[in-house]
Design a protein around this motif. Structure first.
Motif, short mmCIF file in Angstrom:
data_model
loop_
_atom_site.label_atom_id
_atom_site.label_comp_id
_atom_site.label_asym_id
_atom_site.label_seq_id
_atom_site.Cartn_x
_atom_site.Cartn_y
_atom_site.Cartn_z
N ILE A 1 0.83 -1.21 0.00
CA ILE A 1 0.00 0.00 0.00
C ILE A 1 0.86 1.26 0.00
O ILE A 1 0.56 2.23 -0.71
N ALA A 2 1.95 1.28 0.75
CA ALA A 2 2.84 2.44 0.74
C ALA A 2 3.40 2.67 -0.66
O ALA A 2 3.54 3.81 -1.11
N GLY A 3 3.70 1.58 -1.37
CA GLY A 3 4.18 1.69 -2.74
C GLY A 3 3.11 2.21 -3.69
O GLY A 3 3.40 2.98 -4.61
N VAL A 4 1.85 1.81 -3.47
CA VAL A 4 0.74 2.32 -4.27
C VAL A 4 0.63 3.84 -4.08
O VAL A 4 0.51 4.59 -5.04
N GLU A 5 0.66 4.28 -2.83
CA GLU A 5 0.56 5.71 -2.53
C GLU A 5 1.70 6.49 -3.19
O GLU A 5 1.47 7.55 -3.78
N LYS A 6 2.90 5.96 -3.14
CA LYS A 6 4.05 6.63 -3.76
C LYS A 6 3.89 6.66 -5.28
O LYS A 6 4.18 7.67 -5.93
N SER A 7 3.42 5.57 -5.86
CA SER A 7 3.20 5.51 -7.31
C SER A 7 2.22 6.60 -7.76
O SER A 7 2.46 7.28 -8.76
N ILE A 8 1.13 6.76 -7.03
CA ILE A 8 0.14 7.79 -7.38
C ILE A 8 0.74 9.18 -7.21
O ILE A 8 0.63 10.03 -8.10
N ARG A 9 1.38 9.43 -6.08
CA ARG A 9 1.98 10.74 -5.80
C ARG A 9 2.98 11.12 -6.89
O ARG A 9 2.93 12.21 -7.45
N ASP A 10 3.88 10.20 -7.22
CA ASP A 10 4.90 10.47 -8.24
C ASP A 10 4.27 10.60 -9.63
O ASP A 10 4.64 11.48 -10.41
N GLY A 11 3.33 9.72 -9.94
CA GLY A 11 2.71 9.73 -11.27
C GLY A 11 1.90 10.98 -11.55
O GLY A 11 1.96 11.53 -12.65
N VAL A 12 1.15 11.46 -10.57
CA VAL A 12 0.37 12.69 -10.76
C VAL A 12 1.33 13.86 -10.98
O VAL A 12 1.09 14.71 -11.84
N GLY A 13 2.41 13.87 -10.23
CA GLY A 13 3.41 14.93 -10.41
C GLY A 13 4.02 14.90 -11.80
O GLY A 13 4.13 15.93 -12.47
N GLU A 14 4.41 13.73 -12.27
CA GLU A 14 5.05 13.59 -13.57
C GLU A 14 4.08 13.83 -14.72
O GLU A 14 4.41 14.52 -15.68
N GLN A 15 2.90 13.24 -14.65
CA GLN A 15 1.97 13.28 -15.78
C GLN A 15 1.14 14.55 -15.85
O GLN A 15 0.79 15.00 -16.93
N LEU A 16 0.80 15.12 -14.71
CA LEU A 16 -0.07 16.30 -14.69
C LEU A 16 0.62 17.56 -14.19
O LEU A 16 0.01 18.63 -14.18
N GLY A 17 1.86 17.44 -13.74
CA GLY A 17 2.56 18.60 -13.22
C GLY A 17 1.92 19.15 -11.96
O GLY A 17 1.96 20.34 -11.69
N LEU A 18 1.33 18.25 -11.16
CA LEU A 18 0.61 18.65 -9.96
C LEU A 18 1.27 18.01 -8.75
O LEU A 18 1.20 16.80 -8.55
N ALA A 19 1.96 18.84 -7.96
CA ALA A 19 2.64 18.33 -6.77
C ALA A 19 1.62 17.91 -5.72
O ALA A 19 0.66 18.62 -5.45
N MET A 20 1.83 16.73 -5.14
CA MET A 20 0.90 16.18 -4.16
C MET A 20 1.46 16.34 -2.75
O MET A 20 2.60 16.00 -2.49
N ALA A 21 0.61 16.82 -1.86
CA ALA A 21 0.98 16.90 -0.44
C ALA A 21 0.88 15.52 0.19
O ALA A 21 1.71 15.15 1.03
N SER A 22 -0.15 14.74 -0.21
CA SER A 22 -0.33 13.41 0.35
C SER A 22 -1.23 12.56 -0.54
O SER A 22 -2.00 13.09 -1.34
#
Length: 177
Positions: free
Chosen positions: A36-57
Motif C-alpha cells: 500500500i505504501a508503494g501504491v501511494e508513492k506511485s500515485i503521488r509520483d505519477g500525478v506529479g510527472e503526468q499532470l505537473g501537480l505536486a501532491m501533499a499526500s
C-alpha cells in the motif's frame, strides 16, 4: 459585452490522462499482499510527472490486501495547492501489477482545458482564432469563483475574459468584457 455559457467538466480530461501500470508486492505470512505504501508513492509520483501537480499526500485504505486480479479500491490525493483527487486502483493480476486512474477532482481546475473551451467558444462566436492565457495550469476554486484570462487574436490583445465556476462538478461559464 459578449457572453457564452460554454460548459465543460474540467476534471474528466485529467481523469483520462493518468493511468499507470505498476508492480507492487510485499510478502506476508499468508502469501503475497499489495504494498500500500508503494501504491501511494506511485500515485503521488505519477500525478506529479503526468499532470505537473505536486501532491501533499496520497492516502489509501490501510488494511492488508491480498494480491488478487480485479480487486479495486479508492485512494484520496491532496494536491499541495488544495482540492482533492479520487483515484481508483485496480489490481491487474495476482502478482502485484496495478493500474490507477484519477476518477474525479474536487475544487481543482485544469485551466489548460478551460482555455481550450473558451478559445473554441470565441472562435465559434466571432469566427477568429484566439490564444488565451489564464496563468498557472492548476487552480483551486469553488462555485462562484472567477479567474481572469488574457488573450490575443490576429489583431492583437482582446478584452479580458472572466471564467466563472458554475457548480461543484467543475462546469464553467465565461464572459468577455
Amino acid at each position: 459585452m459578449s457572453r457564452s455559457e460554454s460548459v465543460v467538466r474540467l476534471s474528466r480530461r485529467a481523469a483520462r490522462i493518468v493511468l499507470l501500470p505498476v508492480t507492487l508486492l510485499a510478502l506476508g505470512g499468508c502469501g503475497m499482499t499489495l504494498d500500500i505504501a508503494g501504491v501511494e508513492k506511485s500515485i503521488r509520483d505519477g500525478v506529479g510527472e503526468q499532470l505537473g501537480l505536486a501532491m501533499a499526500s496520497v492516502t489509501c485504505p490501510q488494511e492488508s490486501r491480498a494480491a488478487k486480479a480485479g480487486d479495486t479500491f479508492e485512494c484520496t490525493g491532496k494536491p499541495e495547492i488544495g482540492g482533492s483527487l479520487s483515484v481508483e486502483v485496480t489490481q491487474k493480476d495476482d502478482q502485484g501489477n496495478i493500474a490507477w486512474k484519477v476518477l474525479k477532482s474536487t475544487g481543482l481546475f485544469d485551466m489548460q482545458e478551460a482555455e481550450a473551451a473558451v478559445e473554441k467558444g470565441l472562435a465559434d462566436q466571432f469566427g477568429t482564432e484566439v490564444e488565451l492565457s489564464c496563468g498557472d495550469r492548476w487552480r483551486v476554486g469553488g462555485t462562484g469563483d472567477t479567474f481572469q484570462c488574457e488573450g490575443k487574436d490576429a489583431d492583437g490583445a482582446i478584452p479580458p475574459v472572466t471564467i466563472t465556476v458554475v457548480d461543484a462538478e467543475g462546469n464553467i461559464s465565461w464572459a468577455m468584457k
